[in-house]
Motif scaffolding. Sequence first.
Motif, PDB file in Angstrom:
ATOM      1  N   LEU A  70       0.892  -0.096  -3.950  1.00  0.00           N
ATOM      2  CA  LEU A  70       2.020  -0.972  -3.605  1.00  0.00           C
ATOM      3  C   LEU A  70       2.977  -0.341  -2.599  1.00  0.00           C
ATOM      4  CD1 LEU A  70       2.914  -2.623  -7.044  1.00  0.00           C
ATOM      5  CD2 LEU A  70       1.460  -3.482  -5.206  1.00  0.00           C
ATOM      6  N   HIS A  71       2.454   0.466  -1.685  1.00  0.00           N
ATOM      7  CA  HIS A  71       3.282   1.040  -0.627  1.00  0.00           C
ATOM      8  C   HIS A  71       3.572  -0.021   0.422  1.00  0.00           C
ATOM      9  CE1 HIS A  71       2.820   5.628  -1.109  1.00  0.00           C
ATOM     10  NE2 HIS A  71       2.562   5.048  -2.258  1.00  0.00           N
ATOM     11  N   ALA A  72       4.756  -0.556   0.431  1.00  0.00           N
ATOM     12  CA  ALA A  72       5.176  -1.402   1.542  1.00  0.00           C
ATOM     13  C   ALA A  72       5.910  -0.508   2.548  1.00  0.00           C
ATOM     14  CB  ALA A  72       6.037  -2.548   1.038  1.00  0.00           C
ATOM     15  N   GLY A  73       6.933  -1.011   3.204  1.00  0.00           N
ATOM     16  CA  GLY A  73       7.611  -0.212   4.214  1.00  0.00           C
ATOM     17  C   GLY A  73       8.551   0.821   3.627  1.00  0.00           C
ATOM     18  N   ARG A  74       8.968   1.776   4.463  1.00  0.00           N
ATOM     19  CA  ARG A  74       9.949   2.774   4.035  1.00  0.00           C
ATOM     20  C   ARG A  74      11.320   2.147   3.859  1.00  0.00           C
ATOM     21  NH1 ARG A  74      13.854   4.935   2.972  1.00  0.00           N
ATOM     22  NH2 ARG A  74      14.428   7.131   2.991  1.00  0.00           N
TER      23      ARG A  74
ATOM     24  N   PHE B 233       4.068   6.261   4.705  1.00  0.00           N
ATOM     25  CA  PHE B 233       4.349   4.880   5.057  1.00  0.00           C
ATOM     26  C   PHE B 233       3.733   4.584   6.414  1.00  0.00           C
ATOM     27  CE2 PHE B 233       7.804   6.401   2.390  1.00  0.00           C
ATOM     28  CZ  PHE B 233       7.844   5.427   1.400  1.00  0.00           C
ATOM     29  N   ASN B 234       3.022   3.469   6.507  1.00  0.00           N
ATOM     30  CA  ASN B 234       2.442   3.056   7.775  1.00  0.00           C
ATOM     31  C   ASN B 234       3.343   1.991   8.389  1.00  0.00           C
ATOM     32  OD1 ASN B 234       0.109   4.701   7.532  1.00  0.00           O
ATOM     33  ND2 ASN B 234      -0.772   3.216   6.119  1.00  0.00           N
ATOM     34  N   THR B 235       4.237   2.427   9.244  1.00  0.00           N
ATOM     35  CA  THR B 235       5.210   1.515   9.838  1.00  0.00           C
ATOM     36  C   THR B 235       4.606   0.796  11.027  1.00  0.00           C
ATOM     37  OG1 THR B 235       7.029   2.942   9.143  1.00  0.00           O
ATOM     38  CG2 THR B 235       7.499   1.352  10.891  1.00  0.00           C
TER      39      THR B 235
ATOM     40  N   CYS C   1       2.184   1.296  17.833  1.00  0.00           N
ATOM     41  CA  CYS C   1       1.220   2.081  17.070  1.00  0.00           C
ATOM     42  C   CYS C   1       1.725   2.242  15.634  1.00  0.00           C
ATOM     43  CB  CYS C   1       1.055   3.471  17.677  1.00  0.00           C
ATOM     44  SG  CYS C   1       0.672   3.495  19.435  1.00  0.00           S
ATOM     45  N   THR C   2       0.791   2.286  14.697  1.00  0.00           N
ATOM     46  CA  THR C   2       1.166   2.585  13.315  1.00  0.00           C
ATOM     47  C   THR C   2       1.693   4.014  13.247  1.00  0.00           C
ATOM     48  OG1 THR C   2      -0.516   1.087  12.470  1.00  0.00           O
ATOM     49  CG2 THR C   2       0.321   2.739  10.942  1.00  0.00           C
ATOM     50  N   THR C   3       2.844   4.187  12.612  1.00  0.00           N
ATOM     51  CA  THR C   3       3.488   5.493  12.665  1.00  0.00           C
ATOM     52  C   THR C   3       4.418   5.689  11.473  1.00  0.00           C
ATOM     53  OG1 THR C   3       4.803   6.953  14.072  1.00  0.00           O
ATOM     54  CG2 THR C   3       5.487   4.657  13.968  1.00  0.00           C
TER      55      THR C   3
END
Length: 399
Positions: free
Chosen positions: A88-92, A159-161, A205-207
């Motif tokens: 359940l990792h959503a955004g930071r 986190f994959n932002t 880019c995912t970061t």
Amino acid sequence: MICALHGICRAQPQQVSTDRYDFINYDADTLYIGQDTSLLQFFIAKFDSAVTHRKGNINIVHIGASHVQAGTFPHTVRQELFNAYPDLHAGRGMVFPYAAAPKCNNPTDYRTRSVGRFGLVRNVYQEHYKPLGITGIAVYTLDTVSEIRIVHRDSLTHFNTTKITLLGFAEVDTAFVPTLWIDSVSFPPSEIIPEKRQFIYENICTTDSFAFSFVMSENDTFTITGILMENENPGITYHSIGVNGASVEAFLHCEHFEEEIPLLYPDMVIFGLGINDANEADFNPSVFKENYLTLVNQFKKVNPNCFFVFITNNDSYKKVGKKYQVNKNALKVQKIMYELADETGGAVFDQFEIMGGLHAMEKWRLAKLAQNDRVHFTKAGYELMGKLLFNAMIKKISD
């Protein structure tokens, strides 16, 4: 376990173990819930849907003063939630470049690096020479060429932002656009909403680490009031918003606070405000409660189903001359927190009772769980309190 709300089997998360101290009241490590449990049940239903079906997002906002700005307390809760629910990792969520300003401490899970000089405005100032928003704080450029870099440093939580919203504005050139850098690649905003002071960067880019550069004219400056890190994953986002020295009233004086609440759309707000209010010589419990209800109502306008958790003040001391005296206003704040929970359908995390009540701070200090100022915890103390809050939350969610 069988969830009574959905009738679906799912594994029950385990509470985390904590160090045992004979002066801590572990029996108080729970959430007090008043008679009206409808908002709690609504939150549990939405939480269960995210866990069992991976549908929807749970937004938790932890707002406070120095206990929150330091970062260890809220980030411990965040880490334990993701340990319990690894899918359940959503955004930071919302971050702020505190350390860009001199003598301003940064949360522990990310670094702020900067180029150029920056000024600082906090909501504790009597006059805001820069308008403030949801974070209650701002930094602004003092040089023509400046940069702010956010560097993720937590090896346990990633986190994959994929979307970054910069909250800010230029003083003179309202058409000015900051440049986002990920590694050595620059990105312009995909959308700009000038009236809301938002620069939105989506095609990136995912970061989890990035930089913003500001190249200003000689007579201009750019003010940053927050950075929101998001992705498209369903799950939990745990925002932490803290300002050293802040009171409840300080957040009420933020010019754009209420209008920026929809950015976070909180399902739960954890309030850790009160330690600075109660430190004032003319502390008025009635005004304190009234201010809290005003702040609560600002959140309820955005989400009427938002569930509120009120953290009581920790036991603390005030320095009078060369001696320390216990601050008995903690008892008044404790009483008000229970009243607020009853009146809003919320909950109380009784940090004061868990510590052991009046004079407990000395025991925590001698055990190296609290600092010598007798107000703040040490890193170990914040981690312990964060685990206790997580355990209290899980007890209610899993009942």
